[in-house]
Design an enzyme around this catalytic site. Structure first.
Site, short mmCIF file in Angstrom:
data_model
loop_
_atom_site.label_atom_id
_atom_site.label_comp_id
_atom_site.label_asym_id
_atom_site.label_seq_id
_atom_site.Cartn_x
_atom_site.Cartn_y
_atom_site.Cartn_z
CG ASP A 1 -1.93 -1.09 1.22
OD1 ASP A 1 -2.25 -1.58 0.13
OD2 ASP A 1 -2.42 -1.46 2.30
CG ASP B 1 -11.50 -1.79 -1.43
OD1 ASP B 1 -10.82 -2.82 -1.59
OD2 ASP B 1 -11.06 -0.64 -1.65
#
Length: 230
Positions: free
Chosen positions: A11, A130
């Protein structure tokens, strides 16, 4: 089962790797190219870069990182975050990414899935989902979240998985926002439901903390691979 495909996920924010919990409380964790090279040397099957604030900040994602990474690693790598159009995808692939991962852009414009898969092939397109469990649901139901997990859509995650498969996505990366970074294990029900609805190769994400979680994701969650960040 003799082999589990483990995909390290980096990330990133502003070209740096970060770690957090539930997509917040982010802390600097290092240089993405150096970390990718280390994971490659350690035997990773693939590597994922996710620029987790690119969509919210409305800026290009990591073309410079992709260009540097292609000269440092031998395994395929995927880049996601901040791509809104076919042209954005083209620039990322030209920079060196083997595949792209899109979430918010294709939720807002589902026809983009059709366009990318038609031009570049479904094998180069991963749709990231997500998902957060619906607080008012009686059973296992999840809502699709966008904009780095900050915005709800009202879209059912399982129905969306079915649609992206029909439109030509080659793979799904499903992240449980409820489990992200907590290291208590993947949301097996979510991963299994996405896999069965889409019949696409499915990567489980959000919740890994130990080897047993990887095994559970593949055996009970029916995932084809597991993503691990924290």
């Amino acid at each position: 089962m003799d082999y589990i495909r483990v995909i390290p996920c980096l990330d990133t924010v502003d070209g740096r790797v970060v770690k957090g919990i539930n997509f917040v409380d982010l802390k600097d964790a290092g240089d993405p190219v150096e970390m990718a090279a280390a994971y490659d040397a350690a035997g990773a099957d693939e590597i994922v870069f996710l620029d987790i604030t690119a969509t919210n900040e409305d800026r290009p994602t990591m073309r410079e990182v992709a260009s540097a990474t292609k000269d440092q690693v031998n395994v395929p790598f995927i880049v996601g975050g901040g791509m809104h159009s076919l042209e954005d995808v083209e620039r990322m692939l030209e920079a060196g990414a083997d595949k792209v991962s899109l979430n918010s852009a294709v939720v807002k414009n589902p026809e983009l899935i059709d366009a990318i898969s038609k031009k570049y092939g479904s094998e180069r397109l991963i749709v990231a989902i997500d998902a957060r469990q619906k607080s008012d649901a009686a059973g296992d139901e999840w809502e699709v979240m966008i904009n780095g997990g900050k915005s709800g859509t009202g879209i059912d995650a399982i129905e969306w998985a079915r649609e992206v498969a029909d439109r030509g996505a080659g793979q799904i990366l499903v992240t449980s926002m409820d489990r992200d970074g907590v290291q208590d294990g993947y949301d097996l029900a979510l991963t299994r439901a996405v896999k069965r609805a889409s019949d696409l190769p499915t990567v489980a994400s959000g919740g890994a903390g130990k080897l047993e979680h990887f095994v559970e994701a593949v055996v009970e969650g029916e995932a084809d691979a597991v993503l691990a960040a924290s």
